[in-house]
Write a protein that holds these residues in place. Structure first.
Motif, PDB file in Angstrom:
ATOM      1  N   VAL A 283      37.136  11.304   7.916  1.00 61.98           N
ATOM      2  CA  VAL A 283      37.899  12.043   7.089  1.00 61.98           C
ATOM      3  C   VAL A 283      39.286  11.390   7.212  1.00 61.98           C
ATOM      4  N   GLU A 284      40.122  11.293   5.875  1.00 65.95           N
ATOM      5  CA  GLU A 284      41.279  10.680   5.953  1.00 65.95           C
ATOM      6  C   GLU A 284      42.263  11.682   5.674  1.00 65.95           C
ATOM      7  N   VAL A 285      43.390  11.684   6.194  1.00 62.58           N
ATOM      8  CA  VAL A 285      44.333  12.793   6.261  1.00 62.58           C
ATOM      9  C   VAL A 285      45.372  12.495   5.145  1.00 62.58           C
ATOM     10  N   THR A 286      45.333  13.768   4.202  1.00 56.02           N
ATOM     11  CA  THR A 286      46.204  13.667   2.770  1.00 56.02           C
ATOM     12  C   THR A 286      47.255  14.346   3.165  1.00 56.02           C
ATOM     13  N   GLY A 287      47.486  15.195   4.096  1.00 59.51           N
ATOM     14  CA  GLY A 287      48.758  16.110   4.240  1.00 59.51           C
ATOM     15  C   GLY A 287      48.713  17.173   5.127  1.00 59.51           C
ATOM     16  N   LEU A 288      49.737  17.873   5.027  1.00 59.06           N
ATOM     17  CA  LEU A 288      50.004  19.228   5.597  1.00 59.06           C
ATOM     18  C   LEU A 288      49.324  20.381   4.722  1.00 59.06           C
ATOM     19  N   ARG A 289      48.986  21.470   5.438  1.00 61.32           N
ATOM     20  CA  ARG A 289      48.391  22.709   4.835  1.00 61.32           C
ATOM     21  C   ARG A 289      49.521  23.486   4.762  1.00 61.32           C
ATOM     22  N   ASN A 290      49.812  23.957   3.603  1.00 65.76           N
ATOM     23  CA  ASN A 290      51.095  24.773   3.151  1.00 65.76           C
ATOM     24  C   ASN A 290      50.600  26.180   3.752  1.00 65.76           C
ATOM     25  N   PRO A 291      50.887  26.855   4.880  1.00 63.75           N
ATOM     26  CA  PRO A 291      50.608  28.123   5.120  1.00 63.75           C
ATOM     27  C   PRO A 291      50.807  29.059   4.014  1.00 63.75           C
ATOM     28  N   CYS A 292      50.107  30.356   3.706  1.00 60.18           N
ATOM     29  CA  CYS A 292      50.315  30.909   2.887  1.00 60.18           C
ATOM     30  C   CYS A 292      50.746  32.539   3.250  1.00 60.18           C
ATOM     31  N   PRO A 293      51.160  33.476   2.414  1.00 58.11           N
ATOM     32  CA  PRO A 293      51.469  34.697   2.899  1.00 58.11           C
ATOM     33  C   PRO A 293      50.314  35.470   3.456  1.00 58.11           C
ATOM     34  N   GLN A 294      49.084  35.081   3.172  1.00 58.34           N
ATOM     35  CA  GLN A 294      47.767  35.607   3.626  1.00 58.34           C
ATOM     36  C   GLN A 294      47.718  35.683   5.239  1.00 58.34           C
ATOM     37  N   ILE A 295      48.543  34.880   5.879  1.00 59.15           N
ATOM     38  CA  ILE A 295      48.452  34.707   7.192  1.00 59.15           C
ATOM     39  C   ILE A 295      49.108  36.072   7.710  1.00 59.15           C
ATOM     40  N   ASP A 296      50.235  36.593   7.002  1.00 61.71           N
ATOM     41  CA  ASP A 296      50.800  38.044   7.407  1.00 61.71           C
ATOM     42  C   ASP A 296      49.902  39.139   7.152  1.00 61.71           C
ATOM     43  N   ASN A 297      48.776  38.846   6.278  1.00 60.05           N
ATOM     44  CA  ASN A 297      47.796  39.934   6.046  1.00 60.05           C
ATOM     45  C   ASN A 297      46.835  39.731   7.153  1.00 60.05           C
ATOM     46  N   PHE A 298      46.745  38.882   7.680  1.00 56.07           N
ATOM     47  CA  PHE A 298      45.739  38.592   8.899  1.00 56.07           C
ATOM     48  C   PHE A 298      46.265  39.445  10.043  1.00 56.07           C
ATOM     49  N   GLN A 299      47.580  39.124  10.386  1.00 53.84           N
ATOM     50  CA  GLN A 299      48.465  39.405  11.320  1.00 53.84           C
ATOM     51  C   GLN A 299      49.890  39.576  11.078  1.00 53.84           C
ATOM     52  N   ASP A 300      50.340  40.648  10.963  1.00 54.52           N
ATOM     53  CA  ASP A 300      51.791  40.925  10.432  1.00 54.52           C
ATOM     54  C   ASP A 300      52.658  40.070  11.356  1.00 54.52           C
ATOM     55  N   GLY A 301      53.434  39.280  10.908  1.00 51.81           N
ATOM     56  CA  GLY A 301      54.421  38.340  11.601  1.00 51.81           C
ATOM     57  C   GLY A 301      53.974  36.988  11.790  1.00 51.81           C
ATOM     58  N   LEU A 302      52.679  36.567  11.992  1.00 50.46           N
ATOM     59  CA  LEU A 302      52.345  35.418  12.148  1.00 50.46           C
ATOM     60  C   LEU A 302      52.790  34.377  11.462  1.00 50.46           C
ATOM     61  N   LEU A 303      53.077  34.679  10.002  1.00 48.78           N
ATOM     62  CA  LEU A 303      53.375  33.557   9.077  1.00 48.78           C
ATOM     63  C   LEU A 303      54.801  32.876   9.923  1.00 48.78           C
ATOM     64  N   LYS A 304      55.691  33.647  10.280  1.00 52.04           N
ATOM     65  CA  LYS A 304      56.758  33.312  10.862  1.00 52.04           C
ATOM     66  C   LYS A 304      56.730  32.244  12.314  1.00 52.04           C
ATOM     67  N   GLN A 305      55.588  32.493  12.886  1.00 51.53           N
ATOM     68  CA  GLN A 305      55.147  31.479  13.789  1.00 51.53           C
ATOM     69  C   GLN A 305      54.458  30.247  13.658  1.00 51.53           C
ATOM     70  N   VAL A 306      53.897  30.303  12.290  1.00 47.69           N
ATOM     71  CA  VAL A 306      53.399  28.911  11.650  1.00 47.69           C
ATOM     72  C   VAL A 306      54.417  28.227  11.047  1.00 47.69           C
ATOM     73  N   VAL A 307      55.133  28.865  10.141  1.00 45.57           N
ATOM     74  CA  VAL A 307      56.299  28.160   9.320  1.00 45.57           C
ATOM     75  C   VAL A 307      57.694  28.669   9.936  1.00 45.57           C
ATOM     76  N   GLY A 308      58.623  27.479  10.249  1.00 48.15           N
ATOM     77  CA  GLY A 308      59.622  27.593  10.697  1.00 48.15           C
ATOM     78  C   GLY A 308      60.860  26.529  10.360  1.00 48.15           C
ATOM     79  N   ARG A 309      61.979  26.496  11.302  1.00 51.14           N
ATOM     80  CA  ARG A 309      62.673  25.366  10.907  1.00 51.14           C
ATOM     81  C   ARG A 309      62.986  24.588  12.266  1.00 51.14           C
ATOM     82  N   ASN A 310      63.066  23.255  12.077  1.00 48.39           N
ATOM     83  CA  ASN A 310      63.413  22.360  13.341  1.00 48.39           C
ATOM     84  C   ASN A 310      64.837  22.501  13.602  1.00 48.39           C
ATOM     85  N   ALA A 311      65.299  21.881  14.409  1.00 50.39           N
ATOM     86  CA  ALA A 311      66.611  22.066  15.141  1.00 50.39           C
ATOM     87  C   ALA A 311      67.539  21.584  13.887  1.00 50.39           C
ATOM     88  N   ASP A 312      67.079  20.328  13.018  1.00 50.02           N
ATOM     89  CA  ASP A 312      67.988  19.922  12.218  1.00 50.02           C
ATOM     90  C   ASP A 312      67.977  20.727  10.570  1.00 50.02           C
TER      91      ASP A 312
END
Length: 183
Positions: free
Chosen positions: A114-143
């Motif tokens: 396979v050839e890597v094309t980019g990042l997955r954009n995590p969607c709000p469905q992640i919170d439907n799976f487990q509430d609060g999980l989206l914040k674990q998968v999407v965040g901010r770096n130190a900068d």
């Protein structure tokens, strides 16, 4: 540089999670197709929100890969996630998928590439799976820049079977490396 396939998953119907399989088969076609029997396989985009915008877009999201180490990290925050539960097709171990540049080739087992094309954009469905999980998968770096940890997307270059235990070999592209962005 390389890792190992720890699980493979696919689903023939739209569902957030994908059941684990003993093996999956990647189909190459002229422009790649994806995982045989998976709802997201095809030359054009299959994700519902993207189809609604433009169904003729090329499918740069044929095969979704996630690093198993992410599951261990979110477990530390109280979440239980297992292979296939975030909709990925291939779960890896021992490979920093998120640091790979666009165009990296991943050899999965004896045949599939396979050839890597980019990042997955995590969607709000992640919170439907487990509430609060989206914040674990999407965040901010130190900068302050956005940090997406929901895996990477790829297209099939060469078809073949992929199984748990298969090695993952990395071939970086020539020239300057382009960092991954959302596809």
């Amino acid at each position: 540089m390389g890792g190992v396939v720890s699980a493979v998953s696919s689903n023939g119907v739209y569902s957030f999670t994908k059941p684990n399989r003993e093996s999956i088969t990647l189909l190459e076609g002229l422009e790649g197709l994806g995982v045989e029997g998976d709802v997201h396989a095809g030359v054009t985009v299959k994700h519902r929100s993207r189809v609604a915008r433009d169904p003729s877009q090329p499918n740069l999201r044929q095969v979704h890969l996630i690093h198993e180490e992410l599951f261990e990290e979110v477990r530390g925050a109280g979440f239980e996630v297992a292979a296939g539960q975030l909709g990925e097709n291939v779960t890896t171990r021992g490979l920093d998928l998120l640091s790979l540049p666009v165009g990296t080739l991943l050899r999965l087992g004896d045949e599939a590439v396979v050839e890597v094309t980019g990042l997955r954009n995590p969607c709000p469905q992640i919170d439907n799976f487990q509430d609060g999980l989206l914040k674990q998968v999407v965040g901010r770096n130190a900068d302050g820049s956005l940090r997406l940890r929901g895996g990477i997307m790829s297209v099939v270059v060469r078809g073949g079977a992929v199984r748990p235990g298969d090695p993952v070999k990395v071939e970086l592209p020539d020239g300057p490396h382009v960092p991954l962005e959302i596809v």
